[in-house]
Enzyme design. Sequence first.
Site, PDB file in Angstrom:
ATOM      1  N   LEU A  26      -0.449 -13.339  -7.306  1.00  0.00           N
ATOM      2  CA  LEU A  26       0.906 -13.521  -7.832  1.00  0.00           C
ATOM      3  C   LEU A  26       1.031 -12.946  -9.242  1.00  0.00           C
ATOM      4  O   LEU A  26       2.004 -13.166  -9.940  1.00  0.00           O
ATOM      5  CB  LEU A  26       1.305 -14.999  -7.795  1.00  0.00           C
ATOM      6  CG  LEU A  26       1.298 -15.608  -6.384  1.00  0.00           C
ATOM      7  CD1 LEU A  26       1.686 -17.076  -6.414  1.00  0.00           C
ATOM      8  CD2 LEU A  26       2.228 -14.836  -5.445  1.00  0.00           C
ATOM      9  N   SER A  27       0.023 -12.187  -9.626  1.00  0.00           N
ATOM     10  CA  SER A  27       0.028 -11.415 -10.866  1.00  0.00           C
ATOM     11  C   SER A  27       0.036 -12.238 -12.145  1.00  0.00           C
ATOM     12  O   SER A  27       0.816 -11.990 -13.066  1.00  0.00           O
ATOM     13  CB  SER A  27       1.171 -10.394 -10.879  1.00  0.00           C
ATOM     14  OG  SER A  27       0.708  -9.261 -11.575  1.00  0.00           O
ATOM     15  N   SER A  28      -0.887 -13.193 -12.197  1.00  0.00           N
ATOM     16  CA  SER A  28      -1.091 -13.883 -13.470  1.00  0.00           C
ATOM     17  C   SER A  28      -1.545 -12.888 -14.528  1.00  0.00           C
ATOM     18  O   SER A  28      -1.305 -13.094 -15.722  1.00  0.00           O
ATOM     19  CB  SER A  28      -2.140 -14.984 -13.309  1.00  0.00           C
ATOM     20  OG  SER A  28      -3.424 -14.439 -13.074  1.00  0.00           O
ATOM     21  N   GLY A  73      -5.493 -15.348  -9.901  1.00  0.00           N
ATOM     22  CA  GLY A  73      -6.293 -14.684  -8.879  1.00  0.00           C
ATOM     23  C   GLY A  73      -5.793 -14.879  -7.460  1.00  0.00           C
ATOM     24  O   GLY A  73      -6.521 -14.607  -6.507  1.00  0.00           O
ATOM     25  N   HIS A 100       0.835  -1.217   0.000  1.00  0.00           N
ATOM     26  CA  HIS A 100       0.000   0.000   0.000  1.00  0.00           C
ATOM     27  C   HIS A 100       0.868   1.264   0.000  1.00  0.00           C
ATOM     28  O   HIS A 100       0.426   2.314   0.428  1.00  0.00           O
ATOM     29  CB  HIS A 100      -0.997   0.003   1.164  1.00  0.00           C
ATOM     30  CG  HIS A 100      -2.122  -0.978   0.967  1.00  0.00           C
ATOM     31  ND1 HIS A 100      -3.365  -0.609   0.493  1.00  0.00           N
ATOM     32  CD2 HIS A 100      -2.174  -2.322   1.135  1.00  0.00           C
ATOM     33  CE1 HIS A 100      -4.143  -1.682   0.412  1.00  0.00           C
ATOM     34  NE2 HIS A 100      -3.431  -2.747   0.787  1.00  0.00           N
ATOM     35  N   GLU A 126      -4.343  -3.123 -18.691  1.00  0.00           N
ATOM     36  CA  GLU A 126      -5.113  -3.571 -17.522  1.00  0.00           C
ATOM     37  C   GLU A 126      -6.002  -2.447 -16.968  1.00  0.00           C
ATOM     38  O   GLU A 126      -7.148  -2.672 -16.614  1.00  0.00           O
ATOM     39  CB  GLU A 126      -4.157  -4.093 -16.441  1.00  0.00           C
ATOM     40  CG  GLU A 126      -4.876  -4.750 -15.287  1.00  0.00           C
ATOM     41  CD  GLU A 126      -4.056  -5.837 -14.591  1.00  0.00           C
ATOM     42  OE1 GLU A 126      -3.012  -6.255 -15.120  1.00  0.00           O
ATOM     43  OE2 GLU A 126      -4.478  -6.253 -13.503  1.00  0.00           O
ATOM     44  N   TYR A 185      -9.981  -1.565  -0.060  1.00  0.00           N
ATOM     45  CA  TYR A 185      -8.852  -0.954  -0.770  1.00  0.00           C
ATOM     46  C   TYR A 185      -9.164   0.525  -1.039  1.00  0.00           C
ATOM     47  O   TYR A 185      -8.351   1.414  -0.763  1.00  0.00           O
ATOM     48  CB  TYR A 185      -8.607  -1.705  -2.086  1.00  0.00           C
ATOM     49  CG  TYR A 185      -7.516  -1.124  -2.952  1.00  0.00           C
ATOM     50  CD1 TYR A 185      -6.190  -1.503  -2.774  1.00  0.00           C
ATOM     51  CD2 TYR A 185      -7.809  -0.202  -3.965  1.00  0.00           C
ATOM     52  CE1 TYR A 185      -5.182  -0.988  -3.583  1.00  0.00           C
ATOM     53  CE2 TYR A 185      -6.812   0.322  -4.764  1.00  0.00           C
ATOM     54  CZ  TYR A 185      -5.501  -0.069  -4.570  1.00  0.00           C
ATOM     55  OH  TYR A 185      -4.520   0.458  -5.367  1.00  0.00           O
ATOM     56  N   ASP A 227       3.346  -4.485 -10.777  1.00  0.00           N
ATOM     57  CA  ASP A 227       3.267  -5.851 -11.283  1.00  0.00           C
ATOM     58  C   ASP A 227       3.976  -5.979 -12.629  1.00  0.00           C
ATOM     59  O   ASP A 227       4.789  -6.877 -12.844  1.00  0.00           O
ATOM     60  CB  ASP A 227       1.807  -6.284 -11.450  1.00  0.00           C
ATOM     61  CG  ASP A 227       1.073  -6.302 -10.130  1.00  0.00           C
ATOM     62  OD1 ASP A 227       1.713  -6.067  -9.085  1.00  0.00           O
ATOM     63  OD2 ASP A 227      -0.151  -6.546 -10.147  1.00  0.00           O
ATOM     64  N   ASP A 235       2.467   1.976  -2.993  1.00  0.00           N
ATOM     65  CA  ASP A 235       2.535   2.388  -4.415  1.00  0.00           C
ATOM     66  C   ASP A 235       1.679   3.622  -4.693  1.00  0.00           C
ATOM     67  O   ASP A 235       2.161   4.581  -5.286  1.00  0.00           O
ATOM     68  CB  ASP A 235       2.168   1.217  -5.349  1.00  0.00           C
ATOM     69  CG  ASP A 235       0.815   0.585  -5.082  1.00  0.00           C
ATOM     70  OD1 ASP A 235       0.208   0.869  -4.015  1.00  0.00           O
ATOM     71  OD2 ASP A 235       0.346  -0.201  -5.935  1.00  0.00           O
TER      72      ASP A 235
END
Length: 384
Positions: A126-128, A123, A35, A161, A225, A173, A37
């Site tokens: 791990l940033s698929s 999901g 948190h 994205e 968030y 990411d 970024d």
Amino acid sequence: MNVADRATAGFRQRYGAEPAGRWAAPGRVNLIGEHTDYNDGFVLPFALPLRTVVAAAPARDGRWTVWSELDDEPVDFGPADADEPGRVDGWAAYVAGVVWALRADGHDVPGARLAVASDVPVGSGLSSSAAIESAVLAALVDLGGLDLPTGRWPRLAQRAENDYVGAPTGIMDQSAVIRGRAGHALFLDCRTEEVEQIPFDLDGAGLAVLVIDSRAPHRHADGEYAARRKSCERAAATLGVTALRDVDVADLDAALARLDDDETRRRVRHVVTENQRVLDTVALLRAGRVRDTGPLLTASHASMRDDFEITVPEIDTAVEAALAAGAYGARMTGGGFGGCVLALVDAGSADAVAAAVTDAYARNGFTAPGTLTVLPAGGVTRLD
Ligand code: ADP
Ligand code: MG
């Protein structure tokens, strides 16, 4: 079958032809800096050995067809679909988004047939998503001979994205997935977007990172968030700074005294101390003191649990069990309310720590966690 062979097999089966090449992009995990970024601060992710592979070949009709082993049906779209966010939805939007971002940047993107296989859990945090975007981006750049230096890839993949898929993520990411280097972590200043490769030689130190997928359902993650973000923005405004990045840890007490509610004070304290922990971790890694970063990881977790209030029982249980089993440090990684925990462990005891976490989960009646031992790996690359 390994992931690269699955991509090729999928391509052959789907299109009855050979791919022109294969491109691979890793997942990533954030070592520390949570948190921070969107507060213009610091993060320290590294690329994982798990990868998404895209097998691809040009298509003369100027359209794109993409198949993923996660879905039976391939998705086909043309330039008009790619040019209008929303026309391609579901998972293929991550692919259409890359075409969109490249075209919006002025590139003549070649039509292509693509087949996607992945070892990156989808999901889990791990940033698929960055992995599929980056592998597709690399494939299209190569197939089209596009003039696009890799330094600009993270921003384009992020736009895919943010603007096509509609997921409001930062640049971390894509930066990690594209620029990751084996044996290194990527120190990223989210304000300037400057990056620096920091030696993170786990292997040389006889260490490893155990990644624990908490399998906890993401409870209210989006709303929470947004609330954290708003709280940080309001606090920065009250303090008269552009972002909480501008509050130095030495001035923290004075800053907290100017805030009038306890919750906001705790939010600010997390962000300001977390930024400092990233800087301290970088300093230790530069000095080759990998093991000594453990307490910073654990302090980061306590800050997320007590001050930022973004952990859940499954996550706290994993951290506590890992530490009790001898991990040098452990913390939740990712936005919170579920996702993954990482633990810094002796390479030889990774399995024992994983077993201890799994036992603790069973005692608490939680769904069994996923566990994975990793070393920092390289970023997106062409395989052949
Ligand atoms: P994470 O990036 O943490 O794995 P996200 O929700 O950001 O989670 O991204 C996951 C989404 O990305 C999936 O729901 C899917 O739409 C897309 N995706 C990722 N990898 C693949 C893949 N191999 N095949 C198809 N879609 C994928
Ligand atoms: Mg993602």
